[in-house]
Design a protein around this motif. Sequence first.
Motif, short mmCIF file in Angstrom:
data_model
loop_
_atom_site.label_atom_id
_atom_site.label_comp_id
_atom_site.label_asym_id
_atom_site.label_seq_id
_atom_site.Cartn_x
_atom_site.Cartn_y
_atom_site.Cartn_z
N MET A 182 -16.06 -55.36 78.45
CA MET A 182 -15.70 -55.96 77.18
C MET A 182 -14.51 -56.90 77.30
N ILE A 183 -13.80 -56.82 78.43
CA ILE A 183 -12.66 -57.72 78.66
C ILE A 183 -12.88 -58.45 79.97
N THR A 184 -12.97 -59.74 79.93
CA THR A 184 -13.12 -60.57 81.12
C THR A 184 -12.20 -61.78 81.00
N ASN A 185 -12.01 -62.48 82.09
CA ASN A 185 -11.02 -63.57 82.12
C ASN A 185 -11.63 -64.87 82.63
N GLU A 186 -12.85 -65.17 82.18
CA GLU A 186 -13.52 -66.35 82.70
C GLU A 186 -12.80 -67.65 82.36
N GLN A 187 -12.20 -67.72 81.16
CA GLN A 187 -11.49 -68.94 80.78
C GLN A 187 -10.21 -69.11 81.59
N ASP A 188 -9.50 -68.00 81.82
CA ASP A 188 -8.29 -68.05 82.64
C ASP A 188 -8.64 -68.45 84.07
N LEU A 189 -9.73 -67.90 84.59
CA LEU A 189 -10.16 -68.25 85.95
C LEU A 189 -10.49 -69.73 86.04
N LYS A 190 -11.20 -70.23 85.04
CA LYS A 190 -11.56 -71.64 85.02
C LYS A 190 -10.30 -72.53 85.05
N MET A 191 -9.35 -72.24 84.17
CA MET A 191 -8.13 -73.06 84.11
C MET A 191 -7.33 -72.96 85.40
N PHE A 192 -7.29 -71.77 85.98
CA PHE A 192 -6.54 -71.58 87.23
C PHE A 192 -7.15 -72.42 88.35
N LEU A 193 -8.46 -72.33 88.52
CA LEU A 193 -9.12 -73.04 89.62
C LEU A 193 -9.10 -74.55 89.40
N LEU A 194 -9.21 -74.98 88.14
CA LEU A 194 -9.08 -76.41 87.85
C LEU A 194 -7.71 -76.92 88.27
N SER A 195 -6.68 -76.11 88.04
CA SER A 195 -5.32 -76.52 88.40
C SER A 195 -5.13 -76.62 89.90
N ILE A 233 -18.66 -68.40 90.25
CA ILE A 233 -18.95 -67.29 89.33
C ILE A 233 -20.41 -66.86 89.43
N SER A 234 -21.30 -67.81 89.62
CA SER A 234 -22.73 -67.49 89.73
C SER A 234 -22.97 -66.57 90.93
N ARG A 235 -22.28 -66.83 92.03
CA ARG A 235 -22.52 -66.07 93.26
C ARG A 235 -21.64 -64.82 93.37
N TYR A 236 -20.47 -64.85 92.70
CA TYR A 236 -19.60 -63.68 92.75
C TYR A 236 -18.96 -63.48 91.37
N PRO A 237 -19.74 -63.00 90.40
CA PRO A 237 -19.26 -62.90 89.01
C PRO A 237 -18.05 -61.98 88.84
N ARG A 238 -17.82 -61.07 89.78
CA ARG A 238 -16.66 -60.20 89.65
C ARG A 238 -15.35 -60.99 89.63
N ALA A 239 -15.42 -62.25 90.01
CA ALA A 239 -14.22 -63.11 89.99
C ALA A 239 -13.62 -63.19 88.59
N ILE A 240 -14.45 -63.08 87.56
CA ILE A 240 -13.94 -63.23 86.19
C ILE A 240 -13.19 -62.00 85.71
N THR A 241 -13.12 -60.95 86.51
CA THR A 241 -12.37 -59.76 86.11
C THR A 241 -10.92 -59.82 86.61
N ARG A 242 -10.59 -60.82 87.40
CA ARG A 242 -9.23 -60.93 87.94
C ARG A 242 -8.29 -61.54 86.90
N LEU A 300 -18.96 -63.48 76.22
CA LEU A 300 -18.97 -63.76 77.66
C LEU A 300 -20.18 -64.62 78.02
N LEU A 301 -21.34 -64.26 77.49
CA LEU A 301 -22.55 -65.00 77.78
C LEU A 301 -22.41 -66.46 77.35
N LYS A 302 -21.90 -66.68 76.16
CA LYS A 302 -21.73 -68.04 75.66
C LYS A 302 -20.76 -68.83 76.52
N ASN A 303 -19.65 -68.20 76.90
CA ASN A 303 -18.66 -68.87 77.74
C ASN A 303 -19.26 -69.28 79.08
N LEU A 304 -19.99 -68.36 79.70
CA LEU A 304 -20.55 -68.64 81.02
C LEU A 304 -21.63 -69.73 80.95
#
Length: 399
Positions: A100-113, A125-134, A75-79
């Motif tokens: 142990m399970i987060t969805n930062e890559q899925d969130l990134k692809m979704f918002l890019l789309s 993500i910096s201001r509301y990191p809980r976003a990566i749990t969706r 997670l740290l490396k991805n962020l």
Amino acid sequence: MQSLSLGQTSISKGLNYLTIMAPGNLWHMRNNFLFGSRCWMTRFSAEIIFKSVSFRLFGVKCHNADSEPLKNEDLLKNLLTMGVDIDMARKRQPGVFHRMITNEQDLKMFLLSKGASKEVIASIISRYPRAITRTPENLSKRWDLWRKIVTSDLEIVNILERSPESFFRSNNNLNLENNIKFLYSVGLTRKCLCRLLTNAPRTFSNSLDLNKQMVEFLQAAGLSLGHNDPTDFVRKIIFKNPFILIQSTKRVKANIEFLQSTFNLNSEELLVLICGPGAEILDLSNDYARRSYANIKEKLFSLGCTEEEVQKFVFSYPDVIFLAEKKFNDKIDCLMEENISISQIIENPRVLDSSISTLKSRIKELVNAGCNLSTLNITLLSWSKKRYEAKLKKLSRFA
């Protein structure tokens, strides 16, 4: 690298982590690692404990004064790769980094789309990191619900950039959907719901019952004051004060009664006030509103004002009740020290919108331009910077 020995258990310490190797042996240990809390591990066979990962290295967080590494290294490396401000994110919602399970890559692809830039995504993500749990499914459903209110994807992205919490605070899409249907059903327009969504997103996190209680209370209040269209009454108040639905009915009722009794208003006058400039006062703690008004009275009485003048002042500028006691007193003193009379202030109450530093600097500039403050229309002290500077330039030419 330091090496410690516990019986036949080898513990190597380096880079702030403990690496534990488990030979087939019996051992016990008491510390604040492995399971993240104080525990006893006593007389368990290492063959049982480490059966599926025999002789596997375990990375365990080791607390020290210098640093506190994250448990989820991937997670740290991805962020970091995404440009997220890790320090800011950890300060705001540290618990996210223990998942142990987060969805930062899925969130990134979704918002890019949806048209978000990589910089905007990192900021969210910096201001509301809980976003990566969706989950992607949750994000997609929530986005579709927002599109029932907001006209375009880009507009949603802009809202998320300003206030990521408004979208990611809750993941209860059914509750969001029910609230949207209900608020539309009571006559609120798309524009009004968009205002709620951008300014008071907690409205949509409320339970449906809570929102129903407040709307029904407001409708009843409107009828009791003689408003012949309760739906219109509710719409006007919510548009003026989008935070009203996240208040308690008890607080709003107490403030309506306070306004009516304090200013001796009839029903028609009270309707005009709470559907207009006084709508935001309904948010205040009733005790705070009463203390603030008492301080305003005391200060203005000390300057020779009558009860009627005090009421006129507050009724024409209800926002003054939001000012803390010291701030109100200091602003009044600041103006009067510069030979501005209390009658000028009462006639132009919005001058109190400006900070004390702005008041002082503008007063100094006006005096240097040759203005007589005792006869000047002091409203320009609260004007926008651009408008004020244009006026000052004009006054300076005639000095």
